[in-house]
Write an enzyme that holds these catalytic residues in place. Structure first.
Site, PDB file in Angstrom:
ATOM      1  N   SER A 285      57.225  12.490  55.111  1.00 55.88           N
ATOM      2  CA  SER A 285      57.071  12.652  56.560  1.00 55.88           C
ATOM      3  C   SER A 285      58.332  12.140  57.235  1.00 55.88           C
ATOM      4  O   SER A 285      59.072  11.341  56.659  1.00 55.88           O
ATOM      5  CB  SER A 285      55.899  11.818  57.065  1.00 55.88           C
ATOM      6  OG  SER A 285      56.273  10.446  57.136  1.00 55.88           O
ATOM      7  N   ASP A 286      58.578  12.577  58.455  1.00 54.48           N
ATOM      8  CA  ASP A 286      59.621  11.896  59.215  1.00 54.48           C
ATOM      9  C   ASP A 286      59.088  10.514  59.601  1.00 54.48           C
ATOM     10  O   ASP A 286      57.912  10.208  59.456  1.00 54.48           O
ATOM     11  CB  ASP A 286      60.053  12.710  60.433  1.00 54.48           C
ATOM     12  CG  ASP A 286      61.471  12.326  60.873  1.00 54.48           C
ATOM     13  OD1 ASP A 286      61.954  11.246  60.482  1.00 54.48           O
ATOM     14  OD2 ASP A 286      62.096  13.088  61.632  1.00 54.48           O
ATOM     15  N   TRP A 287      59.981   9.714  60.100  1.00 59.38           N
ATOM     16  CA  TRP A 287      59.720   8.293  60.387  1.00 59.38           C
ATOM     17  C   TRP A 287      58.466   8.117  61.257  1.00 59.38           C
ATOM     18  O   TRP A 287      58.447   8.569  62.395  1.00 59.38           O
ATOM     19  CB  TRP A 287      60.951   7.722  61.094  1.00 59.38           C
ATOM     20  CG  TRP A 287      60.891   6.275  61.447  1.00 59.38           C
ATOM     21  CD1 TRP A 287      60.144   5.715  62.440  1.00 59.38           C
ATOM     22  CD2 TRP A 287      61.618   5.210  60.833  1.00 59.38           C
ATOM     23  NE1 TRP A 287      60.351   4.366  62.478  1.00 59.38           N
ATOM     24  CE2 TRP A 287      61.262   4.022  61.505  1.00 59.38           C
ATOM     25  CE3 TRP A 287      62.536   5.133  59.783  1.00 59.38           C
ATOM     26  CZ2 TRP A 287      61.795   2.785  61.177  1.00 59.38           C
ATOM     27  CZ3 TRP A 287      63.068   3.897  59.459  1.00 59.38           C
ATOM     28  CH2 TRP A 287      62.699   2.736  60.143  1.00 59.38           C
TER      29      TRP A 287
END
Ligand code: BGC
Length: 761
Positions: A285-287
């Site tokens: 996932s992105d941050w």
């Protein structure tokens, strides 16, 4: 001699990409993965899906954890933002010596355009139109990063960006899917090399899937609404290209996409990525994006967010901690099948085995770390920087073009806030780049003028975002004593471009415009050098400043690259990977929109409409439709003429095309009518009419970089077949249809001669 895209190099690249792609599908690897998976407890499995930052925060931080403790318990799979052989080895030692199953950690970092040797920002790299240079630069980045324990980069960013307001436009290859595909593949090949198992192979992470570049209004993290056809036709192809080239991982985006958050999006992450494309690696996932499913309104609690993300195909949770806190319980309570966790773990382990981390978890610690960059790396950084520069304008000043700078210009005045700002030369996401290694325009020009016995005068004039005119007087006094002025203006790399740096005004910040007008008002010849991460709408400059150079952020060799091109040691070869608008009101602006039923055609838009034929067309009442500088545009010190576009045949059978059994070759003559040798990016555009869907009037489908000596002509040929002509049709099938085809072989997306052929039933 023709450069780039020779058949031989294509075959070699294909072999290289296939081998990297096959890395994840190796049967021996599958056996090792299954054997290990069988021994793992549920807690250990979930641990492999957890990632935290152990260094800088590149997003909001929601929880503090003890990495050492988690690693020792086998409950952490990856760390980001930790670098250096000693540091990564120390953490790795905890995993290898204290955890039960000794599963190595995977260290990730945003190595975006170089690790220590910083190359031009990706938008500038795209302006080279030379994927093999990007591949070489990425190879160097991989060598430097892996030497410091980093085996995974969150790159390439392949989001198509059609809106210059979006700060992250700087991180990708611009607005075009074809150029984007070639660049995406080049980064992956460069990072991963021949085999992921090599110690200097850096696993790529193609991001951000999907549609992030279409965030509405160019506002970062905003929603994107993209029809499935446009998604497949425009936004997804660079991802596919990276995956086909063997990209080991993918990052899911922050944005809502057509109502479903990109990090809970089954359609993109499972249907397309896993099932249609056969992706074998894992999705991170992105941050904090898993936790952000809650504010996005598709989950009311952390457990639901975690369940939705993993079910959609997000295998690793970057930084939110929700997988760590929820997945075990979700499986125990029966809300999540353990098989879903198993499949995610399998994918993560597959990448770790492919990287050979189990057998070689540590990196050698160098006896002493040298602050100096490798000379060969620096030389490539200079070459790439030179080729990323785009000459936008070069008017005559007292009878001859202002550039290259003539030897009678003995005293040069250098003015502007970007003239001597080393840190800005590195651009956004500068990796572990050090501003001390960046050579500014001022230092390179000083050296040049010393060598030639000339004189450099310097005044900053103003700050990047300053409202003070305190420095104007000194700047004009300096200019009055010179023969020529170089004006270095633009945006602040860290504060105004990149993530969380969207702008509603895409002009020169602060009072730089005023400074420019004041300097030009002195009557001295002015060369404007622009440092920026997005297209800037500068109509005044385009009308009044005789020479303009788009420099992006060129990296550590900014100064030398600029000096060599401005003085004509080398030619300008770069071309725009994005349209430059006249005004922000034209955004989103891109060269390939669908065709309107009421085209503005040749209507004279310099005055208000005079009659109904002029009024009821697709136009603005206060501005032209055309860009200030079009996609694909770039001048050089030569003049290249295009003529004689000829198709090899005037018709071709649609069935043959769909069987991939036929193609039409189209050729044109390109002639160097200028006084200097040059390398011309020859662009191929295609437009189709009579199809079941409204396709863009023109789409880039190929290009070749051709070397031409003065007076030389060459015939350049392109083959147009299935790959160039297929599209997602009315029934959402990717096919060629009968059509009238226009082909341009052209210097940019606006000009160039054309020819036609027909695709018949
Ligand atoms: C960015 C990603 C980046 C990640 C890790 C996020 O904020 O959107 O592009 O890879 O941080 O630094």
């Amino acid at each position: 001699m023709r450069r780039a895209f020779g058949i031989l190099s294509l075959v070699l690249l294909l072999i290289a990409s296939l081998s990297a792609a096959n890395d994840l599908a190796r049967p021996d690897l599958a056996q090792r993965v299954e054997a290990l998976l069988k021994q793992m407890t549920l807690e250990e499995k979930v641990g492999q899906l957890v990632q935290y930052s152990a260094g800088d925060a590149t997003g909001p931080v929601s929880e503090q954890v003890s990495f050492q403790e988690l690693i020792a318990k086998g409950q952490l799979g990856s760390l980001l933002n930790v670098t250096g052989a000693a540091k990564t080895n120390a953490l790795q030692r905890v995993a290898m010596e204290q955890s039960r199953l000794k599963i190595p950690l995977l260290f990730g970092l945003d190595v975006i355009h170089g690790y220590r040797t910083i190359f031009p920002v990706p938008l500038g790299m795209a302006a080279t139109w030379e994927p093999q240079l990007v591949e070489q630069a990425s190879r160097i980045a991989a060598q430097e990063a892996t030497a410091e324990g980093v085996r995974w980069t969150f790159s390439p960013m392949v989001d198509i960006a059609r809106d210059a307001r979006w700060g992250r436009i700087v991180e990708g290859a611009g607005e075009d899917p074809y150029l984007g595909q070639l660049m995406a593949a080049a980064y992956v090949r460069g990072y991963q090399g021949d085999s992921l198992a090599n110690p200097d192979s850096l696993a790529a992470c193609v991001k951000h899937m999907a549609g992030y570049g279409a965030s509405e209004g160019g506002r970062d993290y905003n929603a994107a609404d993209i029809s499935e056809r446009t998604l497949r036709q425009i936004y997804l192809p660079p991802f596919k290209s990276a995956v086909d080239s063997g990209a080991a991982t993918v990052m899911s985006a922050f944005n809502p996409l057509n109502g479903i958050p990109a990090s809970a999006n089954q359609m993109t992450l499972t249907r397309v990525l896993r099932h249609e494309w056969g992706f074998q690696g894992f999705v991170v996932s992105d941050w904090n994006a898993v936790a952000e499913l809650i504010p996005q309104g598709v989950a009311n609690d952390p457990a639901t967010a975690a369940r939705k993300a993993i079910l959609a195909g997000v295998e690793m949770d970057m930084e939110s901690g929700l997988y760590r806190r929820s997945l075990v319980e979700l499986v125990r309570s029966g809300e999540l099948p353990e098989s879903v966790v198993d499949e995610a773990v399998r994918r993560v382990l597959r990448v770790k085995f492919a990287l050979n981390l189990f057998d070689r978890p540590y990196v050698p610690v160098p006896a002493s770390a040298s602050p100096r960059l490798d000379a060969a790396h620096v030389e490539l950084a200079r070459t790439v920087a030179e080729r990323s520069l785009v000459l936008l304008r070069n008017e005559e000043f007292h009878g001859s073009p202002l550039l290259p700078i003539a030897s009678d210009k003995r005293t040069i005045a250098l003015i502007g806030p970007l003239a001597d700002s080393a840190v800005d030369m590195l651009g956004s996401w500068p990796g572990k780049g050090d501003a001390n290694t960046a050579v500014t325009l001022k230092s390179a020009l000083t050296q040049r003028m010393q060598q030639t016995g000339g004189q450099l005068l310097y005044a900053q004039g103003t700050g990047i975002n300053s409202s003070s005119e305190g420095g104007f007087q000194e700047a004009t006094d300096t200019v009055r004593r010179s023969d020529l002025v170089i004006l270095a203006l633009g945006e602040g790399a860290a504060s105004m471009t990149g993530e969380a740096a969207s702008r509603t005004r895409i002009d020169l910040p602060g009072n730089q415009q005023k400074l420019m007008e004041t300097i030009v008002g002195t009557g001295k010849p002015v060369v404007l050098v622009l440092f920026n991460g997005r297209p800037l709408a500068l109509p005044w400059a385009a009308a009044h400043v005789p020479a303009m150079v788009e420099a992006w952020y060129p990296g550590v060799q900014a100064g030398p690259a600029l000096v060599r091109t401005l003085f004509g040691d080398v030619n300008f070869v770069g071309k725009l990977p994005v349209s430059i608008p006249r005004t922000v009101g034209q955004e989103p602006m891109y060269y390939n929109p669908p065709k309107t039923g009421r085209p503005a055609g040749n209507a004279d838009l310099s005055h208000p409409p005079q009659n109904s034929a002029e009024k009821y067309v697709s136009r603005y009442i206060d501005e032209q439709n055309s860009p200030l500088f079009p996609f694909g545009f770039g001048l050089s010190y030569s003049r290249v003429a295009y003529s004689d576009v000829k198709p090899g045949s005037t018709s071709i059978d649609v069935q043959a095309l769909n069987r991939r059994a036929g193609s039409v070759s189209v050729s044109a003559t390109v002639s160097n009518r200028g006084p200097r040798a040059t390398q011309e990016v020859v662009e191929l555009y295609i437009g189709q009419r009579g199809t079941s869907v409204n396709l863009p009037a023109k789409e880039l489908k190929g290009f070749k970089v051709v070397s031409l000596s003065p007076g030389e002509s060459q015939v350049v040929e392109f083959k147009i077949g299935y790959d160039e002509l297929a599209f997602w049709n009315e029934d959402m099938r990717y096919v060629v249809e009968p059509a009238q085809v226009t082909v341009w072989i052209a210097p940019d997306s606006v000009r160039g001669p054309s020819a036609q052929f027909t695709i018949v039933k």
